[in-house]
Design a protein around this motif. Sequence first.
Motif, short mmCIF file in Angstrom:
data_model
loop_
_atom_site.label_atom_id
_atom_site.label_comp_id
_atom_site.label_asym_id
_atom_site.label_seq_id
_atom_site.Cartn_x
_atom_site.Cartn_y
_atom_site.Cartn_z
N LYS B 144 26.56 6.67 76.75
CA LYS B 144 26.44 7.55 75.59
C LYS B 144 27.59 7.43 74.60
CE LYS B 144 23.48 11.08 77.59
NZ LYS B 144 22.44 11.03 76.55
N VAL B 145 28.68 6.80 75.03
CA VAL B 145 29.81 6.68 74.11
C VAL B 145 30.16 5.21 73.86
CG1 VAL B 145 32.19 7.33 73.63
CG2 VAL B 145 30.72 8.88 74.91
N LEU B 146 30.59 4.53 74.91
CA LEU B 146 31.11 3.17 74.71
C LEU B 146 30.11 2.24 74.04
CD1 LEU B 146 33.16 2.50 77.97
CD2 LEU B 146 34.00 2.54 75.63
N VAL B 147 28.93 2.10 74.64
CA VAL B 147 27.97 1.14 74.11
C VAL B 147 27.44 1.55 72.73
CG1 VAL B 147 25.75 0.02 74.52
CG2 VAL B 147 27.41 0.18 76.37
N PRO B 148 26.98 2.80 72.55
CA PRO B 148 26.49 3.15 71.20
C PRO B 148 27.56 3.04 70.12
CG PRO B 148 25.88 4.86 72.78
CD PRO B 148 26.77 3.91 73.50
N GLU B 149 28.80 3.47 70.47
CA GLU B 149 29.84 3.44 69.45
C GLU B 149 30.28 2.00 69.13
OE1 GLU B 149 31.36 6.17 67.62
OE2 GLU B 149 29.40 6.83 68.29
#
Lengths: 330, 246
Positions: B144-149
């Motif tokens: 929810k954070v690393l990949v999308p951002e």
Amino acid sequence: MITVTDLRKVYQQGNREVVALDGVSLEVPKGSIHGIVGHSGAGKSTLVRCLTLLDAPTSGSVSINGAELSTSRDQDLRTARRRIGMIFQHANLMDSRTALQNVAHPLEIVRTPKNDIRRRAAELLRLVGLAGFEDAYPSQLSGGQKQRVGIARALASDPDVLLCDEPTSALDPKTTDEILALIQELTQRLDLTVLIITHEMHVVKRVCDSVSLLAGGRIIEHGPLRDVAANLGSELSRTLLPLPASEPLGAGAVLEILYSGERASAPMLTSAARRFGIDLNVLAGSVETLAGTQFGHLRIQLPDGADPAPVAAYFGEQGVSVRLAEKDAV
Amino acid sequence: MNFLDELITNPGITKALPVALMETLQMVGISGVFTLAIGLPLGVFMHASGPGGVRPMPATNRVVSIIVNITRSIPFAILMVALIPLSRFITGSSIGPIAACVPLTIGTVPFFARLVESALRDVDSGKIDAALVMGSTRMQIIRKVLVPEAMPGLAAALTTTLVTLVGYSAMAGITGGGGLGRLAYNYGFQRFDTAVMIVTIVIMVLLVQGIQWAGDAAVRRVDHRNAASARPGKVRRPEPDTAVGI
């Protein structure tokens, strides 16, 4: 309520041990806003990271409403963390998410049903005054608006404690006041316990009920805003009611006086002048209302040769704090 | 016979070229998918297990890093030949575009994984802190954070990888993979058929341009980091309700 007991954090830096927190204890009652101030390097950032257990404290404990955080591991810690909402200096929103999706983030983590997420996130955005901005990306929002989204996100998990790490340090003065007003309003409305870590005294004056001064990893002064301000000569009092530098006029004794509450309006200076038959010069002054009480902090000079002792005693009788100004402070 | 006539009469262009193009697309497509499927998790793992990652595992991280470096330090032409037995084992053949996908994938996975790792490293640690304080699990932080951002960086990494694959596939073609590389080699080099050589080069250039263009478009689509690239027009912007609207 948040209770911190004897929190210590020691970093290993090569062979050297760096004590970042040296036994910090504090207690913030429910429904109140506590400010933690200190210069950079005082340990503020470490304290924030230890409070949320982003860094594990070396020893000591952090508990929220009696639930211990510092001994919790993994699953328990994650659950415990949801009792803390946190606001960051730079909001730390996800750029790939819209305002609504950012607020929805904490709800997704606990697998709230989709429809509830949308409704609750929209409600929170409305609460922080951002209705209509649901589909805006953070890059399309101003600094103040981003911080509002950050606040809405922090409140999404329905926390007991709101931890604010330099919440307004990246904002202009007007936006700072708006964000502070929002935090204050939400504190009362949602009965939150708020901890604001800041280096801006303005923030403390504006919203805090009580304040701690952190220096060298220790809390060296603390108490309700009213009490610390009234404590003439203390560092917090000096920073809350600062006196500008001034040149003494001649060789007369210089006194610093601090009065508060109803005495503020009492015409002490003139009554003292009449009583002792002397002229009093005001060299510098600072008058402010803190936590609903008016405070005055004055630096006055007596005429050459006048004995300061009886004048000081007279002020003391009137319930005014008084002290001989240090030469270098004048 | 002038050049234009040759374009429509030369069997190297009319017959062999379409087949070769399909083979190249096959090689780039299949190994592209496998590179993504293997390289993305590998890159995420390298970031997560590295120092400062969500799950530091210093020893494992070092071993994986060394393996990745070794693979990356072998020139592709050599790797390709060295992996012929493996290709035969996996695909049952050592020639043809399908067999070539094995060395192509193995050659580009470490490259892509490093690009993924560096894209993830660019994600502001404050965002990870924010997600941790929400009570995120490590997996939730990754998903929810690393990949999308990191998505704009990841899209750019995939584009670069696909372009590299086009080049590698031409090399793989010479040792039996087929495709445009073999066409240019057989006709252009061995038969001195300049027309085929030129057309092949033009097609390769167009292919790379096309991939880059599509990749850039994808990056723009997923990039919301600044106001200019965040698609405007979809957002209603009423007056901010500054007076603490509670």
